[in-house]
Write an enzyme that holds these catalytic residues in place. Structure first.
Site, PDB file in Angstrom:
ATOM      1  CG  ASN A 197       1.041   1.295   3.849  1.00  0.00           C
ATOM      2  OD1 ASN A 197      -0.223   1.294   4.134  1.00  0.00           O
ATOM      3  ND2 ASN A 197       1.673   0.112   3.704  1.00  0.00           N
ATOM      4  CD  GLU A 245      -0.677   1.024  -2.815  1.00  0.00           C
ATOM      5  OE1 GLU A 245      -1.138   2.319  -2.291  1.00  0.00           O
ATOM      6  OE2 GLU A 245       0.111   0.650  -2.234  1.00  0.00           O
TER       7      GLU A 245
END
Ligand code: COA
Length: 702
Positions: free
Chosen positions: A478, A440
């Site tokens: 997340n 990411e």
């Protein structure tokens, strides 16, 4: 319009040259062009034909954008038949990658020569397909049944040298492929070489049971997938039927796979992965900063994995730790990473030593003065990270990229600890960082364009799949994981056993169930994070009480031999532990949670729709650029089944109105605001649009 295939006679050699950038896929005009060339050659003075490609690669496969559209003649099998049926020998000269239909074209030729750096393979299985133009019938004839099964069911290309050993390629040359191929063609012409047709060869028969064993192995390794099983069926057909019947059988299986939702999902991911690499508002010609030396701060599991990743790609790495002892531990982890790669046969001892040699250790920040990129991978604590960045600001040279590997912290606040927030970015690796493909790339408010462009390109250079995220708690992956994990915990306290939850998700296709993942990651990680929060910010105690009690009784997950399960110390096999069931029953009673049977369907819907609902918010807020980016994150970072295309694609395939219905049903059932549907979901469901429609609308399409 000029054809992407040109045919030209050079003495007695008829040269068929494909030029269809960027990767010479077999679009209709290419198929037509090859067929026309073979027909033209029948009438001319050529004695041998040579098929080769311009640009960076041999034919990289069928044109995937044509799948799902009405087929346009000539179809690939007809083109390959024409090549194989040619009365004049045809030689394929391979450079770059000969993949899928491209390799099948080469197999239809009578001889194959390849550059040593070339790779060949049949990666169709990665698109939920089987080779559909003779590959399943020709590869077993050349390489044998077991090599054919491995090649096609893994989808992994093999280097030219290995292909030669397997009999898939006849000659390998180090350089100047075209000259070597022409010389060979002349030799063949002079020697009046025959047309060596692969279809005319026989297939070795393997002992009974081999195919059955292979099917069971694939049922485990490629759980729930259609294409790998169909590959075995097609190879069985190659073994038991004449070539023409085998090819007919292959076509049948190919079409069955092509029409399957699994293939649609995997083709979606193929393009989503490539789209994710593109930043909508970043000009294509954005200049990049030069990065050759990388600093990594923190030699824990993450830091050493990151250092290993960069060293693997040939970057010089300086690994920094607070003191000699910690540094030694960090470097030992790097050594273990390499020893593991050698043991698994991924690297030779020499290669491992060479790569390991790229990493040096230090305990002094001043050693980072010359690095071009530094990645901080210290403990997840904002204050600590800010201190590190202030230090970096003081020592790093102007123009160095300052990256944080934080999983949750606010990258803007980290950047604010420096006088150069435009140089600061998030690079969030996934554990183990030298293995996991996802990266990411977190674009903070003030991250400079060239820093972002450089990091996206660097991600690709080190073999990762970079996906851009904007700043929010947990970024894309997340942030979505929290409601998913919360739902797993709630199912547990409401009555499902750990194995009910994990098995339901694994049978649905997740690589690992959520509680098994929590045990693997370590239950103490979340526990410590919760302890750092005031009680009122910890959320619903029903969603963490059991995990807390487990940690407090010394059950930290796999590393302590027990967590939600107990683990066999040798095999790491999990099994149910009555003690955990007691803890759950006790805590449920304490929190006054009524217990009931929860079936697999409810478990899957609750967990997956929790992901989907949060994902909807993430695209709506612009944290992810497009729904497909979320799919890439989940498929590559969280074990989401590729054959379901990622959570957002999956939601589209279920139908957003049905997803909304189910979420509203949960809201009524649980009376909890966590099930408030995302506004985007409501809007799309009400207007009968899909996420794919929404992403393609002019305001958003790129
Ligand atoms: N059909 C249609 N388009 C394809 C394609 C295919 N088989 N293979 C690649 N492309 C496109 C990509 O979408 C990309 O387009 P974009 O620039 O608009 O994003 C472009 O070609 C370059 O591909 P990319 O993957 O970015 O290049 P690369 O150099 O990193 O990798 C390959 C090249 C050939 C290794 C890789 O593209 C690949 O694996 N392709 C698929 C091969 C395959 O599965 N063939 C069997 C099909 S049945």
């Amino acid at each position: 319009m000029s054809s992407p295939v040109c045919y030209q006679l050079a003495d007695t050699i008829g040269i068929i040259r494909v030029d269809n950038p960027p990767v010479n896929v077999l679009s209709q005009p290419v198929r037509q062009g090859i067929l026309d060339a073979v027909r033209a050659a029948r009438q001319d003075a050529s004695e041998v034909l040579l098929l080769l490609c311009a640009g960076r690669t041999f034919i990289a496969g069928a044109d995937i954008t044509e799948f799902g559209k009405p087929p346009a003649a000539p179809l690939l099998p007809a083109v390959i038949d024409a090549l194989e049926d040619s009365e004049k020998p045809v030689v394929a000269a391979i450079h770059g990658t000969a993949l899928g239909g491209g390799f099948e074209v080469a197999l239809g030729c009578h001889y194959r020569i390849a550059l040593a750096s070339a790779r060949v393979g049949l990666p169709e299985v990665r698109l939920g397909l089987i080779p559909g133009a003779g590959g399943t019938q020709r590869v077993p004839r050349l390489a044998g049944v077991s090599a054919a099964l491995d090649l096609m069911s893994s989808g992994r290309p093999v280097p030219a040298g290995r292909a030669e050993e397997l009999g898939l390629v006849d000659r390998v040359v180090g350089e100047d492929l075209e000259a070597a191929a022409l010389a060979w063609c002349r030799e063949l012409a002079e020697g009046r070489a025959s047309c060596r047709r692969v279809s005319a060869q026989t297939v070795e028969r393997v002992p009974d049971g081999v195919l059955a064993d292979y099917r069971s192995m694939l049922a485990r390794r490629a759980r729930g997938q259609l294409a790998p099983q169909k590959i075995v069926d097609a190879v069985e057909a190659a073994m038991t039927l004449p070539f023409s019947d085998g090819v007919a059988r292959e076509r049948e299986y190919f079409l069955e796979c092509l029409q399957s939702p699994q293939s649609a999902a995997m083709r979606h991911l193929f393009f989503a992965e490539r789209a994710a690499a593109k930043i909508a508002d970043l000009p294509k010609d954005t200049l990049q900063r030069t990065v050759s030396r990388v600093g990594v701060i923190g030699g824990g599991t993450m830091g050493s994995g990151i250092a290993t990743s960069f060293a693997n790609a040939g970057f010089g790495v300086t690994l920094l730790e607070v003191d000699d002892e910690a540094l030694e531990r960090g470097l030992e982890t790097v050594d273990r990473n390499y020893a593991g790669s050698v043991k698994r046969g991924k690297l030779s001892e020499t290669e491992a030593a060479q790569r390991r040699g790229c990493i040096e250790g230090t305990t002094a920040y001043s050693s980072l003065a010359d690095v071009d990129l530094v990645i901080e991978a210290v403990f997840e604590n904002l204050g600590l990270k800010q201190e590190v960045f202030a230090e970096l600001d003081a020592v790093c040279k102007p123009g160095a990229i300052l990256a944080t590997n934080t999983s949750y912290q606010d990258v803007d606040r980290i950047a604010a600890a420096t006088r150069r927030p435009e140089d600061v970015i998030g690079l969030h690796f996934f554990s183990p960082a030298h293995v996991m493909k996802l990266l990411e790339v977190v674009r903070a408010e003030r991250t400079a364009d060239d820093v972002l462009a450089s990091c996206m390109a660097l991600g690709k250079k080190i073999g990762k799949i970079p996906v851009m995220a904007r700043v929010c708690y947990g970024f894309i992956g997340n942030r979505m994981l929290r409601p998913y994990m919360r739902e797993a915990q709630l199912c547990l306290i409401e009555g499902a056993k750990p194995a009910d939850i994990d098995t339901a998700m694994e049978q649905w296709g997740m690589a690992m169930g959520p509680l098994a993942v929590a045990d693997l990651a370590g239950l103490d990680v979340g526990y410590k994070a919760r302890q750092g929060l005031p009680v009122e910010q910890r959320g619903d105690p029903r969603a963490y009480r059991i995990a807390d009690v487990l940690v407090e009784s010394g059950r930290l997950g796999q590393k302590s031999g027990a967590g939600f399960y107990v683990y066999d110390p040798d095999t790491r096999q999990r099994s149910e532990d009555p003690a955990v069931l007691d803890i759950v029953a006790r805590e449920a009673a304490d929190l006054a949670v009524a217990r009931r049977e929860i079936d697999a369907g409810e478990i899957v819907d609750r967990l997956v729709y929790a992901l989907v609902n949060e994902g909807m918010r993430i695209v709506e807020e612009g944290i992810a650029q497009r729904p497909g980016d979320i799919d890439v994150v989940y498929a590559y970072g969280y074990g989401f089944p590729a054959f379901r295309g990622g959570p957002m694609f999956y939601a589209d395939t279920v139908g957003l109105d049905e997803v909304l219905d189910r979420i509203e049903g949960f809201r009524r059932q649980f009376g909890d605001p966590r099930w408030t549907p995302a506004p985007l979901l409501v809007e799309l469901a009400k207007t009968g649009r899909t996420l794919a429609d929404w992403a393609a609308e002019p305001a958003r399409s790129r």
